[in-house]
Design a protein around this motif. Structure first.
Motif, PDB file in Angstrom:
ATOM      1  N   SER A  80       0.839  -1.207   0.000  1.00 16.68           N
ATOM      2  CA  SER A  80       0.000   0.000   0.000  1.00 16.68           C
ATOM      3  C   SER A  80       0.871   1.254   0.000  1.00 16.68           C
ATOM      4  CB  SER A  80      -0.902   0.020   1.242  1.00 16.68           C
ATOM      5  OG  SER A  80      -0.112   0.162   2.409  1.00 16.68           O
ATOM      6  N   LYS A  81       0.210   2.399  -0.181  1.00 18.51           N
ATOM      7  CA  LYS A  81       0.907   3.682  -0.181  1.00 18.51           C
ATOM      8  C   LYS A  81       1.580   3.924   1.180  1.00 18.51           C
ATOM      9  CE  LYS A  81      -1.849   6.835  -1.823  1.00 18.51           C
ATOM     10  NZ  LYS A  81      -2.631   8.084  -1.952  1.00 18.51           N
ATOM     11  N   ILE A  82       0.884   3.532   2.243  1.00 21.05           N
ATOM     12  CA  ILE A  82       1.422   3.719   3.605  1.00 21.05           C
ATOM     13  C   ILE A  82       2.711   2.921   3.773  1.00 21.05           C
ATOM     14  CG2 ILE A  82       0.986   3.282   6.050  1.00 21.05           C
ATOM     15  CD1 ILE A  82      -0.575   5.638   4.963  1.00 21.05           C
ATOM     16  N   ASP A  83       2.734   1.694   3.208  1.00 19.78           N
ATOM     17  CA  ASP A  83       3.946   0.874   3.296  1.00 19.78           C
ATOM     18  C   ASP A  83       5.124   1.574   2.635  1.00 19.78           C
ATOM     19  OD1 ASP A  83       2.643  -1.214   4.615  1.00 19.78           O
ATOM     20  OD2 ASP A  83       1.915  -2.050   2.730  1.00 19.78           O
ATOM     21  N   ALA A  84       4.852   2.221   1.481  1.00 19.86           N
ATOM     22  CA  ALA A  84       5.920   2.923   0.761  1.00 19.86           C
ATOM     23  C   ALA A  84       6.442   4.095   1.583  1.00 19.86           C
ATOM     24  CB  ALA A  84       5.398   3.419  -0.591  1.00 19.86           C
ATOM     25  N   ILE A  85       5.511   4.835   2.199  1.00 23.37           N
ATOM     26  CA  ILE A  85       5.900   6.011   2.992  1.00 23.37           C
ATOM     27  C   ILE A  85       6.676   5.589   4.235  1.00 23.37           C
ATOM     28  CG2 ILE A  85       4.993   7.945   4.353  1.00 23.37           C
ATOM     29  CD1 ILE A  85       2.581   7.928   2.342  1.00 23.37           C
ATOM     30  N   MET A  86       6.210   4.505   4.910  1.00 25.89           N
ATOM     31  CA  MET A  86       6.841   4.043   6.148  1.00 25.89           C
ATOM     32  C   MET A  86       8.093   3.205   5.898  1.00 25.89           C
ATOM     33  SD  MET A  86       4.906   5.434   8.360  1.00 25.89           S
ATOM     34  CE  MET A  86       5.481   4.668   9.879  1.00 25.89           C
ATOM     35  N   GLY A  87       8.325   2.867   4.625  1.00 23.63           N
ATOM     36  CA  GLY A  87       9.520   2.089   4.303  1.00 23.63           C
ATOM     37  C   GLY A  87       9.429   0.643   4.744  1.00 23.63           C
ATOM     38  N   GLU A  88       8.208   0.115   4.885  1.00 21.92           N
ATOM     39  CA  GLU A  88       8.035  -1.284   5.310  1.00 21.92           C
ATOM     40  C   GLU A  88       8.402  -2.227   4.175  1.00 21.92           C
ATOM     41  OE1 GLU A  88       4.641  -2.716   7.316  1.00 21.92           O
ATOM     42  OE2 GLU A  88       4.259  -0.836   8.358  1.00 21.92           O
ATOM     43  N   GLU A  89       9.034  -3.338   4.514  1.00 24.03           N
ATOM     44  CA  GLU A  89       9.414  -4.320   3.507  1.00 24.03           C
ATOM     45  C   GLU A  89       8.351  -5.402   3.415  1.00 24.03           C
ATOM     46  OE1 GLU A  89      13.284  -5.907   3.728  1.00 24.03           O
ATOM     47  OE2 GLU A  89      14.280  -3.963   3.812  1.00 24.03           O
ATOM     48  N   GLN A 593       2.147  12.033  -2.917  1.00 21.47           N
ATOM     49  CA  GLN A 593       1.007  12.761  -2.343  1.00 21.47           C
ATOM     50  C   GLN A 593       0.381  13.746  -3.352  1.00 21.47           C
ATOM     51  OE1 GLN A 593       0.038  11.847   0.958  1.00 21.47           O
ATOM     52  NE2 GLN A 593       1.500  10.305   0.317  1.00 21.47           N
ATOM     53  N   ARG A 594       0.436  13.394  -4.637  1.00 22.35           N
ATOM     54  CA  ARG A 594      -0.208  14.217  -5.662  1.00 22.35           C
ATOM     55  C   ARG A 594      -1.355  13.439  -6.288  1.00 22.35           C
ATOM     56  NH1 ARG A 594       5.332  15.181  -7.380  1.00 22.35           N
ATOM     57  NH2 ARG A 594       6.035  17.240  -6.745  1.00 22.35           N
ATOM     58  N   ASP A 595      -2.390  14.157  -6.703  1.00 21.75           N
ATOM     59  CA  ASP A 595      -3.538  13.526  -7.358  1.00 21.75           C
ATOM     60  C   ASP A 595      -3.155  13.220  -8.803  1.00 21.75           C
ATOM     61  OD1 ASP A 595      -5.873  12.842  -8.634  1.00 21.75           O
ATOM     62  OD2 ASP A 595      -7.109  14.313  -7.575  1.00 21.75           O
ATOM     63  N   PRO A 596      -3.124  11.919  -9.204  1.00 22.52           N
ATOM     64  CA  PRO A 596      -2.725  11.574 -10.577  1.00 22.52           C
ATOM     65  C   PRO A 596      -3.590  12.246 -11.639  1.00 22.52           C
ATOM     66  CG  PRO A 596      -2.773   9.605  -9.200  1.00 22.52           C
ATOM     67  CD  PRO A 596      -3.367  10.712  -8.385  1.00 22.52           C
ATOM     68  N   VAL A 597      -4.897  12.397 -11.377  1.00 16.36           N
ATOM     69  CA  VAL A 597      -5.789  13.007 -12.368  1.00 16.36           C
ATOM     70  C   VAL A 597      -5.425  14.474 -12.588  1.00 16.36           C
ATOM     71  CG1 VAL A 597      -8.177  13.602 -12.918  1.00 16.36           C
ATOM     72  CG2 VAL A 597      -7.675  11.417 -11.830  1.00 16.36           C
ATOM     73  N   VAL A 598      -5.150  15.189 -11.475  1.00 19.19           N
ATOM     74  CA  VAL A 598      -4.767  16.610 -11.576  1.00 19.19           C
ATOM     75  C   VAL A 598      -3.442  16.749 -12.335  1.00 19.19           C
ATOM     76  CG1 VAL A 598      -4.099  18.664 -10.266  1.00 19.19           C
ATOM     77  CG2 VAL A 598      -6.021  17.258  -9.487  1.00 19.19           C
ATOM     78  N   GLU A 599      -2.471  15.885 -11.996  1.00 19.09           N
ATOM     79  CA  GLU A 599      -1.172  15.924 -12.677  1.00 19.09           C
ATOM     80  C   GLU A 599      -1.325  15.604 -14.158  1.00 19.09           C
ATOM     81  OE1 GLU A 599       1.923  16.757 -11.470  1.00 19.09           O
ATOM     82  OE2 GLU A 599       0.780  17.432  -9.729  1.00 19.09           O
ATOM     83  N   TYR A 600      -2.174  14.621 -14.455  1.00 18.35           N
ATOM     84  CA  TYR A 600      -2.422  14.232 -15.845  1.00 18.35           C
ATOM     85  C   TYR A 600      -3.035  15.392 -16.623  1.00 18.35           C
ATOM     86  CZ  TYR A 600      -4.245  11.399 -19.746  1.00 18.35           C
ATOM     87  OH  TYR A 600      -4.542  10.882 -20.988  1.00 18.35           O
ATOM     88  N   LYS A 601      -3.950  16.112 -15.963  1.00 15.35           N
ATOM     89  CA  LYS A 601      -4.614  17.246 -16.612  1.00 15.35           C
ATOM     90  C   LYS A 601      -3.607  18.361 -16.894  1.00 15.35           C
ATOM     91  CE  LYS A 601      -8.918  19.817 -16.337  1.00 15.35           C
ATOM     92  NZ  LYS A 601     -10.212  19.924 -15.657  1.00 15.35           N
ATOM     93  N   MET A 602      -2.760  18.664 -15.915  1.00 16.71           N
ATOM     94  CA  MET A 602      -1.793  19.760 -16.072  1.00 16.71           C
ATOM     95  C   MET A 602      -0.759  19.433 -17.153  1.00 16.71           C
ATOM     96  SD  MET A 602      -1.271  20.731 -12.056  1.00 16.71           S
ATOM     97  CE  MET A 602       0.192  21.708 -12.339  1.00 16.71           C
ATOM     98  N   GLN A 603      -0.176  18.235 -17.062  1.00 11.73           N
ATOM     99  CA  GLN A 603       0.841  17.863 -18.051  1.00 11.73           C
ATOM    100  C   GLN A 603       0.225  17.678 -19.432  1.00 11.73           C
ATOM    101  OE1 GLN A 603       3.714  14.835 -16.844  1.00 11.73           O
ATOM    102  NE2 GLN A 603       3.257  15.236 -14.687  1.00 11.73           N
ATOM    103  N   GLY A 604      -1.008  17.140 -19.457  1.00  4.43           N
ATOM    104  CA  GLY A 604      -1.711  16.962 -20.728  1.00  4.43           C
ATOM    105  C   GLY A 604      -1.992  18.294 -21.401  1.00  4.43           C
ATOM    106  N   TYR A 605      -2.308  19.330 -20.595  1.00  2.00           N
ATOM    107  CA  TYR A 605      -2.568  20.653 -21.150  1.00  2.00           C
ATOM    108  C   TYR A 605      -1.296  21.236 -21.774  1.00  2.00           C
ATOM    109  CZ  TYR A 605      -3.797  25.603 -21.447  1.00  2.00           C
ATOM    110  OH  TYR A 605      -4.013  26.877 -21.916  1.00  2.00           O
ATOM    111  N   GLU A 606      -0.168  21.055 -21.089  1.00  2.00           N
ATOM    112  CA  GLU A 606       1.106  21.548 -21.632  1.00  2.00           C
ATOM    113  C   GLU A 606       1.432  20.850 -22.955  1.00  2.00           C
ATOM    114  OE1 GLU A 606       4.067  21.000 -18.644  1.00  2.00           O
ATOM    115  OE2 GLU A 606       3.151  22.410 -17.239  1.00  2.00           O
TER     116      GLU A 606
END
Length: 683
Positions: A80-89, A593-606
């Protein structure tokens, strides 16, 4: 008209070069039969018009060889995302792990090492190795998540997709992103070249273009939320014409699939002996063939209806209500077809429906049940399940499984309980919710593409409808000049500091002016706007010189239109490829911690802005570099034969000065085509 063809007509209309090629009128209103099948089931995959790319197919075959050598492993828990943040193996075994719920395959650390050794590369994650990484994952998906006679069939050396909801073959449809090629490599059939997307649209976005829409179906109530949220449509349940008297039994559950299928066959045999017609519904082709073999051993005559025999659907379904008939069918079983019962069959209890497995969607189960008990006819239905079925194995609660173990149910014994049926329905609702969430997320991503598509198609239509593009071309020329000056010269620079080398590098490949130079007086006093004005005047004069090269003004106007349309199409296709590549990796933004849809919209617009600038540059560059050659009159038209005929503008026969020819006139070369489609075309 089928929904697919209607959607493809829309896409083809927006790839047309001439107005005469358009087939669709305005999208005012539509009425859709079996509306849930069209707007929900088929809406999971977009409509795509493809063209072949020049990419080799050898890598798919090589990756399939490697995928068969890798060992499937397990993972200690879901990452999960929490595992990635906490560095759990997370502990992993084997070379790769399969997540059947989300239909995802991932290489383990050991698997990555084996791939690197196999391909003799140092780091699989390097950008130059992305294609290998992508293809090995596709090969693992093809071998571990895509199953023959369930997801697809192999017929005449070709892999054909089976629609999981209807059980029908989907001719002409292919899995995208290389998955179809990976399956072809797995099945050792001819691997076709990967396709390039020329135009695409989802059913959601296409049908939402209609000002008004409505539809009818017998099984929409369970998807009411999706109809309202995505399509803005209300769902109204209309009472049956005659009272429903069909008996819907509680689900019968067994420990193993083997016990379940034995119970199904026993039930079919018992019904057949008394003459009651039976329709057995299966999810996969392989299940229908297994039951067919079991019934043959018991001497029960029957018919099988699945994607391999779909041509006989109408004939098989028509006879399903006759006394003594036994029909085994995948989900395709006569959706929307009224199965007629003879009088004897009615007296024996009507059509008996047996479901061999619960589908992920309750709606599909309701469709199977709906084959019986129509128009007040008698009938009965029951679903047979086992703890080994995918639905219970992947989505059933652990408490439910523990309860089964605690009860110590003997082998072969049926368990029938209301609580069990409720637990199964909850599992289905959970999957429906998951699938709706996936479709909703996909739609959010596609909304970005749709906004861009709306603008590009609108601009394209203006070009298609317009007779004179000269003003637009001149506007493009002036904007290119302004942009080149702005990019190479800042407002606060003195003329002596201007980077004229960069300006010439940006401007001259597009507009073939003389290199920009300043004399001593200009270096002291010239302003940036003066330079812009001078260059714009020179560029427009140069274009007017180009226009004068054409014998008739209509020729350059037609060329402007065709060039602009072709450039828009080519740049849009490349943009679709780029957006696909962006979409593939955008999910990783969630770990930051970024919203993929928002990032996709911004980069897609560029990327969209860059595409629009590229359309301007390419159009102007082509128009400035078109050559008009005058040739002596050719030999008579009768001698122009074969496919080597020169159809360029330069090859048009010489005409008298007072003889005008227009784009839609017959071509004087005698080809029988319009002038604009023959000798009047651009070289």
């Amino acid at each position: 008209m089928t929904n697919n063809e209607l959607g493809f007509d829309y896409l083809r209309d927006n790839m047309s070069i001439y107005k005469e090629q358009l087939v669709l009128r305005d999208l005012d209103y539509c009425i859709i039969d079996e509306v849930d099948s069209v707007l929900i089931d088929e809406a999971r995959t977009p409509l795509i018009i493809s063209g072949q790319s020049g990419k080799s197919t050898k890598l798919y075959e090589v990756c399939d060889v490697l995928a068969r050598q890798l060992e499937r492993g397990t993972v200690s828990k879901e990452f999960s995302k929490i595992d990635a943040i906490m560095g759990e193996e997370i502990e992993e075994t084997g070379d790769f792990v399969v997540d059947e719920k989300d239909k995802v395959v991932n290489l383990t650390e050991e698997g990555v090492k084996k791939v690197e050794e196999f391909f003799h590369i140092e780091n699989l994650a390097d950008p130059e190795n992305l294609e290998i990484q992508h293809n090995i994952i596709l090969a693992l998906r093809a071998n571990n998540l895509m199953f023959r006679d369930k997801d697809y069939v192999v017929k005449d050396d070709e892999v054909l997709i089976v629609d999981e909801f209807t059980g029908r073959i989907m001719p002409g449809r292919r899995y995208s992103d290389g998955l179809h090629q990976a399956i072809e490599a797995k099945e050792h059939v001819n691997v076709r070249r990967e396709s390039r997307t020329l135009a695409t649209i989802t059913f959601q976005n296409f049908f939402n273009k209609f000002n008004k829409k409505a539809g009818m179906t017998g099984t929409a109530l369970t998807e009411e939320k999706e109809f309202r949220n995505i399509y803005g449509m209300d769902v109204i349940a209309i009472p049956t014409n005659r009272p429903m008297i069909r008996k819907d039994m509680e689900d019968a559950v067994y420990k193993t699939k083997k016990e379940k299928f034995k119970a199904v066959v026993d039930e079919v045999v018992a019904a057949h002996e008394k003459g009651q017609p039976v329709l057995v519904g299966t999810i996969a082709i392989e299940t229908s063939e297994l039951l067919s073999k079991m019934l043959n051993k018991r001497g029960v005559p029957h018919k099988v209806l699945n994607a391999k025999f779909h041509e006989m659907e109408a004939e098989i379904v028509a006879d399903a209500g006759i006394t003594g008939s036994v029909t085994i069918a995948t989900n395709m079983a006569g959706r929307g077809t009224d199965i007629k019962l003879d009088e004897e069959a009615k007296s024996l209890g009507g059509l008996k429906i047996i479901g061999t497995e619960r589908h992920e969607s309750r709606r599909i189960d309701n469709q199977l049940r709906g084959r019986s008990g129509r128009q007040g006819d008698p009938g009965e239905s029951r679903f047979y399940l086992s703890l080994e079925d995918d639905l219970l194995r992947l989505f059933g609660s652990d408490r439910l499984m523990a309860m089964f173990e605690a009860m110590g149910v003997p082998d072969g014994e049926q368990i029938e309980h209301k609580m069990l049926s409720n637990a199964i329905e909850k599992a289905q609702m959970k999957i429906e919710s998951n699938n709706f969430g996936i479709r909703e997320q996909l739609l959010k991503f596609d909304e970005v593409n749709n906004e861009q598509r709306e603008v590009i198609y609108d601009e394209r239509r203006k070009v298609l409808d317009g007779d004179n593009m000269r003003d637009l071309v001149l506007k493009m020329i002036t904007e290119i000049v302004e942009n080149a000056v702005d990019m190479s010269i800042s407002d606060d620079q003195a003329p002596a500091q201007w980077d004229l080398k960069e300006l010439n590098t940006l401007l001259l490949p597009v507009i073939p002016l003389k290199p920009v130079m300043l004399n001593e007086d200009q270096k002291k006093s010239m302003k940036k706007n003066e330079l812009k004005h001078r260059l714009k005047e020179e560029a427009i004069k140069l274009y007017e010189t180009k226009e004068a090269e054409f014998p008739e003004p209509e020729q350059i106007r037609e060329i402007e239109r065709v060039v602009l349309l072709k450039v828009i199409d080519n740049k849009w296709m490349a943009h679709l490829d780029d957006m696909d590549a962006l979409r593939e990796g955008i999910g990783l933004q969630a770990y930051g911690q970024r919203d993929p849809v928002v990032e996709y919209k911004m980069q897609g617009y560029e990327m969209y802005e860059a595409m629009m600038a590229s359309i301007q540059e390419e159009t102007v560059r082509i128009l400035f570099h078109i050559r008009v050659e005058q040739k002596v009159e050719r030999e008579p038209a009768a001698k122009v034969t074969g496919t080597n005929k020169d159809t360029s503008l330069a090859s048009a026969p010489k005409r008298r000065q007072d003889e005008k020819i227009y784009p839609n006139d017959p071509c004087p070369c005698g080809s029988g085509k319009k002038y604009k489609q023959c000798c009047g075309r651009m070289r």
